[in-house]
Write an enzyme that holds these catalytic residues in place. Structure first.
Site, short mmCIF file in Angstrom:
data_model
loop_
_atom_site.label_atom_id
_atom_site.label_comp_id
_atom_site.label_asym_id
_atom_site.label_seq_id
_atom_site.Cartn_x
_atom_site.Cartn_y
_atom_site.Cartn_z
N HIS A 32 14.27 3.05 9.82
CA HIS A 32 12.81 3.08 9.25
C HIS A 32 12.14 4.25 10.07
O HIS A 32 11.90 4.35 11.12
CB HIS A 32 11.98 1.98 9.76
CG HIS A 32 10.73 2.04 9.20
ND1 HIS A 32 10.00 0.66 8.76
CD2 HIS A 32 9.65 2.84 9.46
CE1 HIS A 32 8.89 0.75 8.50
NE2 HIS A 32 8.41 2.16 9.16
N HIS B 34 9.42 8.05 9.44
CA HIS B 34 8.38 8.77 8.65
C HIS B 34 8.86 10.07 9.16
O HIS B 34 8.62 10.65 10.40
CB HIS B 34 6.98 8.46 8.98
CG HIS B 34 6.69 6.98 8.76
ND1 HIS B 34 6.24 6.62 7.29
CD2 HIS B 34 6.74 5.77 9.36
CE1 HIS B 34 6.06 5.11 7.61
NE2 HIS B 34 6.56 4.90 8.52
N LYS C 7 9.95 0.32 -0.94
CA LYS C 7 8.99 -0.17 0.15
C LYS C 7 7.78 -0.73 -0.45
O LYS C 7 7.07 -0.21 -1.31
CB LYS C 7 8.79 1.00 1.08
CG LYS C 7 7.71 0.77 2.12
CD LYS C 7 8.68 -0.10 3.26
CE LYS C 7 7.48 -0.34 4.31
NZ LYS C 7 7.12 0.47 5.21
N HIS D 44 6.25 -3.95 4.59
CA HIS D 44 5.30 -3.93 5.77
C HIS D 44 4.80 -5.07 5.63
O HIS D 44 3.67 -5.52 4.97
CB HIS D 44 4.62 -2.91 5.55
CG HIS D 44 3.36 -2.78 6.54
ND1 HIS D 44 3.56 -1.45 7.42
CD2 HIS D 44 2.44 -3.49 7.04
CE1 HIS D 44 2.45 -1.82 8.22
NE2 HIS D 44 1.94 -2.81 8.14
N HIS E 129 9.70 -3.30 10.97
CA HIS E 129 9.05 -3.68 12.43
C HIS E 129 8.23 -4.73 12.88
O HIS E 129 7.26 -4.91 12.76
CB HIS E 129 7.83 -2.35 12.38
CG HIS E 129 7.22 -2.09 11.22
ND1 HIS E 129 6.53 -2.97 10.75
CD2 HIS E 129 6.84 -1.04 10.48
CE1 HIS E 129 5.86 -2.59 9.37
NE2 HIS E 129 6.21 -1.13 9.43
N ASP F 69 10.46 3.44 13.12
CA ASP F 69 8.94 3.76 12.75
C ASP F 69 8.43 4.86 13.45
O ASP F 69 7.01 4.82 13.38
CB ASP F 69 8.02 2.46 12.99
CG ASP F 69 7.02 2.55 12.15
OD1 ASP F 69 6.72 3.26 11.20
OD2 ASP F 69 5.78 1.64 12.34
N ALA G 86 -2.79 5.33 12.89
CA ALA G 86 -1.85 4.53 13.59
C ALA G 86 -0.37 5.24 13.39
O ALA G 86 -0.22 5.70 12.40
CB ALA G 86 -2.08 3.25 12.57
C1 NCD Z 1 2.73 4.60 9.87
C2 NCD Z 1 2.60 5.92 9.35
O1 NCD Z 1 1.98 6.59 10.16
O2 NCD Z 1 2.96 6.29 8.50
N1 NCD Z 1 2.22 3.92 10.81
C3 NCD Z 1 2.25 2.88 11.75
O3 NCD Z 1 1.26 2.67 12.54
N2 NCD Z 1 3.57 2.65 11.72
C4 NCD Z 1 2.97 3.80 8.59
C5 NCD Z 1 3.45 2.24 8.95
O4 NCD Z 1 4.91 2.28 8.88
O5 NCD Z 1 3.05 1.30 9.09
ZN ZN Z 2 6.81 3.01 9.21
#
Ligand code: NCD
Ligand code: ZN
Length: 344
Positions: free
Chosen positions: A13, A15, A99, A136, A174, A247, A263
Site C-alpha cells: 500500500h 502513495h 481500490k 479504505h 491500513h 500507506d 492526512a
Molecule cells: C492518504 C493520502 O494522502 O493519499 N492519506 C492518508 O492519511 N493515509 C490516503 C489514504 O490512504 O487514506
Molecule cells: Zn493510502
C-alpha cells in the site's frame, strides 16, 4: 553488530504521487522494496487501464537508472467503472487490484463511491475474474465520530460485501482497530489486511498530547492503545492474513503544517527500518520476514522475491526534511533516532 537478513520486502500500500514529489519519493521506496501496490488517488484519479499504464511509465522514468523496482498498478473505483474495464484490468499483467474509497473518506477521494450497493455488479465481475478489491474501510457520515469510522464501516458495509462476494479477494487496507483485526481473523482466507508502521508505533496521544502533531495525522486516524496492541499482535503473529503496507503518503510540509493539514504520514524513506524496530521491540524479529516479504506476495498470487536485504542494528538520526525542489517533505519521526539501518 547485530545484523538481520530478509528476502527483499514489498510494500502492499503506497502513495507516490506524480511530478516533483514522485521524483523524490520513488527512490526511497525502490531502495527498500522490490515491488509496491501503487494507490490510484491522484488528482485526477487513475480510472482506466490506459491511464494506469501511462502512470506506470511515469513512475518507471522517475526511478534511479539501475533500479529493478516494479510498480504494481491499481484502478480507482467510481460508479462509472465498467465491467469491460474490470475485465481488461484483470487481463493486464500490470494491474493488480481495484481500490475502493468511500466518497470523501480521505485525501483525493472526492470521486469515490457514495452508494456501495450501486457497485455490486462491479464487485461481482471482480469476483469472477479474481481481481482483488482494496478497501479504505471508513464511513464518511459526518455524524460518525472520526475514531469510530472504521468500526462502523465494518458493521454497516464490509460484513455485507464479504457475505455477498465470498470468493472476492479483499484487502482491508491500513487496519487501525481491534474490531478490524477481529473481523479479518474471523473471515475466510480471501480476506487480508495491511498494517502501517505508524499504527504499530503510536496511539492517539502521538497526535494530540503536548501539542498538535500534524505529521502523525493520517487516515484512518491513529486510535487508542488497546487497538495498537491488537495490531501489534496481529502483525507479529505469523498469520498470513496480515502483511506490510506502509500507506506512505507524502505531502509537502506546508500542506501538513497548516490550519487544515492534509492526512498522510511519509514513511517510505525508512519503512523497513521502522517495522524492524517495532518487531524488535516486540521480541518478534523472527516474524518480520513473513509479514514483510512473503504473505503479501502469496495473497496477490505473485512469486516471492529471491534477492535479499540486510539490516544492521545501528542508531541514526532521521533528517528533518527531504527536498522537493525548493520545498520539503517532513518524514515520520523527523529528527528522531532509529535503531536499525538498511545496509547498502
Ligand atoms: C492518504 C493520502 O494522502 O493519499 N492519506 C492518508 O492519511 N493515509 C490516503 C489514504 O490512504 O487514506
Ligand atoms: Zn493510502
Amino acid at each position: 553488530m547485530n545484523k538481520l537478513t530478509l528476502i527483499r520486502p514489498d510494500d502492499w500500500h503506497l502513495h507516490v504521487r506524480n511530478g516533483d514529489i514522485l521524483k523524490t519519493v520513488i527512490a526511497h521506496t525502490a531502495n527498500q522494496f522490490a515491488r509496491a501496490i501503487i494507490m490510484p488517488n491522484l488528482n485526477p484519479p487513475v480510472l482506466t487501464v490506459d491511464q494506469a499504464l501511462v502512470y506506470r511509465q511515469e513512475i518507471l522514468q522517475a526511478l534511479p537508472a539501475d533500479s529493478s523496482f516494479n510498480p504494481l498498478m491499481t484502478l480507482y473505483l467510481t460508479s462509472d467503472l465498467t465491467q469491460d474495464e474490470v475485465k481488461k484490468a484483470a487481463e493486464s499483467e500490470f494491474i493488480h487490484a481495484i481500490k475502493l474509497y468511500p466518497a470523501g473518506a480521505t485525501t483525493n477521494s472526492d470521486s469515490g463511491v457514495s452508494d456501495l450497493k450501486g457497485i455490486y455488479p462491479i464487485l461481482e465481475t471482480m469476483e469472477q475474474v479474481d481481481l482483488p478489491l482494496l478497501i479504505h474501510g471508513e464511513v464518511t457520515n459526518p455524524d460518525c465520530d472520526i475514531f469510530d469510522r472504521e468500526k462502523v464501516f465494518i458493521e454497516s458495509s464490509l460484513n455485507d460485501i464479504v457475505k455477498n462476494f465470498p470468493d472476492l479477494r479483499i484487502v482491508v487496507e491500513h487496519v487501525t482497530t481491534k474490531e478490524a483485526v477481529d473481523f479479518v481473523l474471523a473471515a475466510s482466507s480471501k480476506v487480508a489486511a495491511t498494517i502501517t508502521p505508524q499504527h504499530l508505533m503510536f496511539n492517539r496521544n502521538a497526535i494530540l498530547a503536548g501539542g498538535i502533531r500534524p505529521h502523525h495525522y493520517c487516515l484512518p486516524i491513529i486510535k487508542r492503545e488497546h487497538h495498537r496492541q491488537a495490531l501489534l499482535e496481529a502483525a507479529t503473529s505469523g498469520n498470513p492474513k496480515f502483511f506490510l503496507g506502509t500507506d506512505s503518503a507524502p505531502h509537502l510540509t506546508g500542506a501538513k503544517e497548516s490550519s487544515c493539514g492534509c492526512a498522510g504520514c511519509y514513511s517510505a524513506y525508512a519503512a523497513i527500518e521502522l517495522y524492524t524496530e517495532v518487531f524488535d521491540q516486540a521480541g518478534a524479529l523472527d516474524k518480520l520476514e513473513g509479514f514483510a516479504s512473503f504473505f503479501g506476495a502469496d495473497f496477490y498470487n505473485l512469486p516471492r522475491n529471491s534477492k535479499s536485504i540486510t539490516l544492521q542494528q545501528q542508531t541514526w538520526t532521521v533528517p528533518a526534511t527531504y527536498q522537493v525542489n525548493d520545498k520539503t517533505i517532513t518524514p515520520l519521526k523527523a529528527g528522531e533516532d532509529l535503531s536499525w539501518k538498511l545496509l547498502g
